[in-house]
Design a protein around this motif. Structure first.
Motif, mmCIF file in Angstrom:
data_model
loop_
_atom_site.group_PDB
_atom_site.id
_atom_site.type_symbol
_atom_site.label_atom_id
_atom_site.label_comp_id
_atom_site.label_asym_id
_atom_site.label_seq_id
_atom_site.Cartn_x
_atom_site.Cartn_y
_atom_site.Cartn_z
ATOM 1 N N PRO A 7 -42.279 -15.449 -22.365
ATOM 2 C CA PRO A 7 -41.645 -16.769 -22.316
ATOM 3 C C PRO A 7 -41.592 -17.445 -23.678
ATOM 4 O O PRO A 7 -42.195 -16.980 -24.654
ATOM 5 C CB PRO A 7 -42.553 -17.550 -21.357
ATOM 6 N N ASN A 8 -40.879 -18.550 -23.728
ATOM 7 C CA ASN A 8 -40.954 -19.447 -24.870
ATOM 8 C C ASN A 8 -42.187 -20.326 -24.695
ATOM 9 O O ASN A 8 -42.576 -20.654 -23.572
ATOM 10 C CB ASN A 8 -39.697 -20.314 -24.937
ATOM 11 N N TYR A 9 -42.804 -20.703 -25.803
ATOM 12 C CA TYR A 9 -43.977 -21.571 -25.751
ATOM 13 C C TYR A 9 -43.585 -22.898 -26.395
ATOM 14 O O TYR A 9 -43.407 -22.991 -27.613
ATOM 15 C CB TYR A 9 -45.153 -20.944 -26.497
ATOM 16 N N GLU A 41 -30.552 -24.293 -24.923
ATOM 17 C CA GLU A 41 -30.393 -25.499 -25.733
ATOM 18 C C GLU A 41 -31.404 -26.565 -25.323
ATOM 19 O O GLU A 41 -31.975 -27.255 -26.178
ATOM 20 C CB GLU A 41 -28.970 -26.045 -25.601
ATOM 21 N N ASP A 42 -31.658 -26.690 -24.018
ATOM 22 C CA ASP A 42 -32.642 -27.672 -23.554
ATOM 23 C C ASP A 42 -34.041 -27.328 -24.059
ATOM 24 O O ASP A 42 -34.800 -28.225 -24.465
ATOM 25 C CB ASP A 42 -32.655 -27.744 -22.026
ATOM 26 N N GLU A 43 -34.391 -26.056 -24.040
ATOM 27 C CA GLU A 43 -35.715 -25.650 -24.524
ATOM 28 C C GLU A 43 -35.855 -25.902 -26.027
ATOM 29 O O GLU A 43 -36.921 -26.318 -26.504
ATOM 30 C CB GLU A 43 -35.952 -24.173 -24.183
ATOM 31 N N ILE A 44 -34.780 -25.638 -26.768
ATOM 32 C CA ILE A 44 -34.805 -25.905 -28.210
ATOM 33 C C ILE A 44 -34.975 -27.396 -28.472
ATOM 34 O O ILE A 44 -35.791 -27.812 -29.316
ATOM 35 C CB ILE A 44 -33.519 -25.371 -28.870
ATOM 36 N N ASN A 45 -34.233 -28.205 -27.752
ATOM 37 C CA ASN A 45 -34.361 -29.656 -27.909
ATOM 38 C C ASN A 45 -35.766 -30.134 -27.554
ATOM 39 O O ASN A 45 -36.346 -30.979 -28.259
ATOM 40 C CB ASN A 45 -33.337 -30.372 -27.024
ATOM 41 N N VAL A 182 -41.741 -25.342 -35.544
ATOM 42 C CA VAL A 182 -41.039 -24.669 -34.447
ATOM 43 C C VAL A 182 -40.591 -23.318 -34.994
ATOM 44 O O VAL A 182 -39.781 -23.258 -35.929
ATOM 45 C CB VAL A 182 -39.834 -25.476 -33.939
ATOM 46 N N LEU A 183 -41.121 -22.254 -34.441
ATOM 47 C CA LEU A 183 -40.878 -20.898 -34.935
ATOM 48 C C LEU A 183 -39.793 -20.225 -34.109
ATOM 49 O O LEU A 183 -39.893 -20.160 -32.874
ATOM 50 C CB LEU A 183 -42.185 -20.102 -34.867
ATOM 51 N N LYS A 184 -38.772 -19.709 -34.778
ATOM 52 C CA LYS A 184 -37.771 -18.876 -34.113
ATOM 53 C C LYS A 184 -38.119 -17.429 -34.392
ATOM 54 O O LYS A 184 -38.028 -16.960 -35.525
ATOM 55 C CB LYS A 184 -36.361 -19.187 -34.604
ATOM 56 N N LEU A 217 -40.028 -19.991 -30.080
ATOM 57 C CA LEU A 217 -38.782 -19.774 -29.343
ATOM 58 C C LEU A 217 -38.258 -18.362 -29.591
ATOM 59 O O LEU A 217 -38.250 -17.884 -30.722
ATOM 60 C CB LEU A 217 -37.724 -20.789 -29.788
ATOM 61 N N ASN A 218 -37.802 -17.728 -28.508
ATOM 62 C CA ASN A 218 -37.178 -16.408 -28.605
ATOM 63 C C ASN A 218 -35.671 -16.559 -28.775
ATOM 64 O O ASN A 218 -35.077 -17.534 -28.315
ATOM 65 C CB ASN A 218 -37.447 -15.587 -27.343
#
Length: 531
Positions: A7-9, A41-45, A182-184, A217-218
């Motif tokens: 998952p994204n954290y 996009e919501d998770e990134i925001n 925030v790590l991509k 984020l993945n």
């Protein structure tokens, strides 16, 4: 820990609203078992907004608190070392020895930054006390220090799954500075990144950091990175990768309503100037140059892509020995078939240029399976042809070096003048030769971030005096380094207080000083209190 990959954290919470994807095992030529979920996009925001919220609390923490966090990250990574190494090797094709070395480097870097911020050496403390008796006007009290700029977007690199990725130099330096991150994750080693993120988040909980100090984020497209850099909460970007990718992020960040700095390290051809005495001593240098070229299948940003020498009675023998030494180096797997495909395309483009002679390797494309053993290419061209053709100045990422033959000293000077910005420039020879070529060396200093005497460019020491950077296009800002404690300065800005009551000043600017802190007071550098 491996069962938690995917998952994204977002802070301490998990989220997996996007599409699933797998990473690829470049040695076994098949997908890995790990399922990861791209960030929506919501998770990134949400990640960016949480980073902004956490920033104001995290920025106020002492150097001691941030140092404890960085050291805890290193400890937690070491606690799951076996899992990290296993997944790292399955995603990169790199050997276990390389993985262990990179993990050790990453943890050492975290601890060195911790030691630096514990002493608050990064704050650049300066004080000029008031002088009310000064004529014709009284002098105000001015006190200055550096403060963090805000949440940072960090992009994991393809060629260093640990040292330049999730807990690597950009993340470690930003956290040390007091910025949230925030790590991509890089899609080629997203599972390795996920494991490291779990270690960072565990360390954050143990040291009671604010939620949102770090999110992960993945992604498997460019869109996620574009959305992240465009978010108004993000105040800076760290990137290690290609010129095309770094420049795209730089342009995107510049077009925002409020532009933000992008610190991108984008590769280099790293010229190596081999003076006549080094050419004579071919036994010493051909083996080390070949090893540097072939290290990790040439997938280093400091790979020696240009080998510059004078055409004389010894040069043909030197080139012949170098060709043999290169053929004898150990084969290495490239990180992904797509990287090998780009290598083939860029190799063919360069070899098709007029005046380029192939010495070893092939001029035609190989099948994608050949990325397991890579390919080693050596070519040759005259200095005058190189200078006139800008197509020959483009990096080929992989084991590819272009030998440039000089007719005379003017060729060397003109060639150096024609170079774009580079991370490194190396000079091999005797000290009397260095003196004879002082003009050329001085010009080289304007083209590179680091001049290396009698050494190959691969290998970047983590220490205070290291400069891993250089003029564009090697980086987007030649004033800063991506390695060593000075890299922390990228994420800081100066703030000055004028006639501020001491009760409102940051503690580091009080009259009474902790002897651990060195400050510049009235133009004198000391650790004394102000009486």
């Amino acid at each position: 820990m491996i069962d938690q990959i995917g998952p994204n954290y977002i802070g301490f919470q998990t989220s997996q609203l996007g599409n699933s994807f797998s990473t690829y095992n470049p040695k076994e030529l098949k997908d890995n078992q790990y399922r990861l979920y791209t960030a929506t996009e919501d998770e990134i925001n949400n990640a960016a907004e949480l980073a902004e919220k956490a920033f104001y609390a995290y920025a106020e923490l002492s150097g001691f608190r941030r140092a404890a966090f960085l050291e805890a990250i290193a400890t937690e990574m070491e606690a799951i070392k076996e899992d990290i190494i296993k997944v790292y090797c399955s995603e990169s094709g790199l050997p276990e020895g390389r993985a262990n070395g990179e993990l050790g480097r990453t943890c050492f870097q975290l601890r060195s930054y911790a030691n630096h911020v514990r002493k608050e050496e990064h704050l650049n403390l300066k004080i000029d006390t008031a002088d009310e008796e000064r004529q014709p006007m009284p002098k105000p009290d001015l006190r200055k220090l550096s403060i963090p700029i805000g949440p940072i977007a960090v992009f994991g690199s393809s060629n260093f799954p640990l040292a330049y990725s999730t807990a690597g130099g950009d993340t470690a330096s930003a956290l040390a500075a007091g910025c949230t991150v925030v790590l991509k994750a890089h899609p080629m080693h997203a599972a390795t990144s996920s494991l490291v993120a779990l270690a960072i988040l565990k360390a954050a909980k143990l040291t009671e950091m604010p939620e949102g100090v770090f999110s992960h984020l993945n992604s498997n497209t460019h869109q996620e990175g574009q959305l992240l850099v465009s978010h108004p909460a993000i105040k800076g970007v760290g990137f290690t990768g290609s010129l095309k990718g770094g420049r795209a992020l730089f342009d995107l960040a510049s077009k925002r309503k409020t532009p933000i700095p992008v610190f991108a390290e984008m590769g280099s051809m790293n010229p190596v100037i081999i003076l006549p005495k080094a050419v004579e001593n071919k036994v010493k240098w051909t083996t080390s140059i070949a090893a540097s070229m072939a290290l990790a299948a040439g997938q280093f940003c400091t790979n020696p892509g240009l080998l510059i020498l004078f055409k004389d009675e010894n040069s043909d023998a030197f080139i012949s020995d170098l060709t043999k030494s290169l053929a004898e180096t150990v084969d290495s797997c490239m990180l992904h078939p797509s990287i090998f495909e780009n290598f083939q395309k860029n190799k063919a483009k360069l070899l098709n240029q007029k005046g380029v002679q192939l010495l070893s390797g092939t001029s035609t494309a190989n099948t994608l399976e050949n990325h397991i053993n890579g390919e080693k290419v050596l070519a040759k061209v005259s200095a005058k042809t190189f200078i006139k053709n800008p197509e020959l100045h483009e990096e080929v990422f992989g084991v590819f070096s272009l030998i440039i033959e000089l007719e005379d000293t003017e060729d060397l000077f003109n060639l150096i003048c024609s170079l774009e910005g580079q991370l490194t420039g190396s000079i091999l020879g005797e000290e009397f030769e260095f003196k004879a070529f002082e003009r050329e060396i001085k010009m080289l200093a304007h083209k590179v971030g680091r001049i290396i005497f009698n050494g190959v460019p691969t290998g970047v020491e983590v220490c205070e005096s290291m400069l891993h950077g250089g003029p564009y296009p090697s980086t987007t800002d030649p004033r800063y380094t991506a390695v060593g404690v000075d890299s922390i300065q990228r994420w800081l800005r100066p703030l000055s207080y004028q006639n501020c009551p001491e009760s409102l000043l940051p503690e580091a600017l009080y009259n009474e000083n902790n002897p651990m802190k060195m400050r510049r007071v009235n133009s004198k550098f000391n650790n004394e209190s102000i009486v």
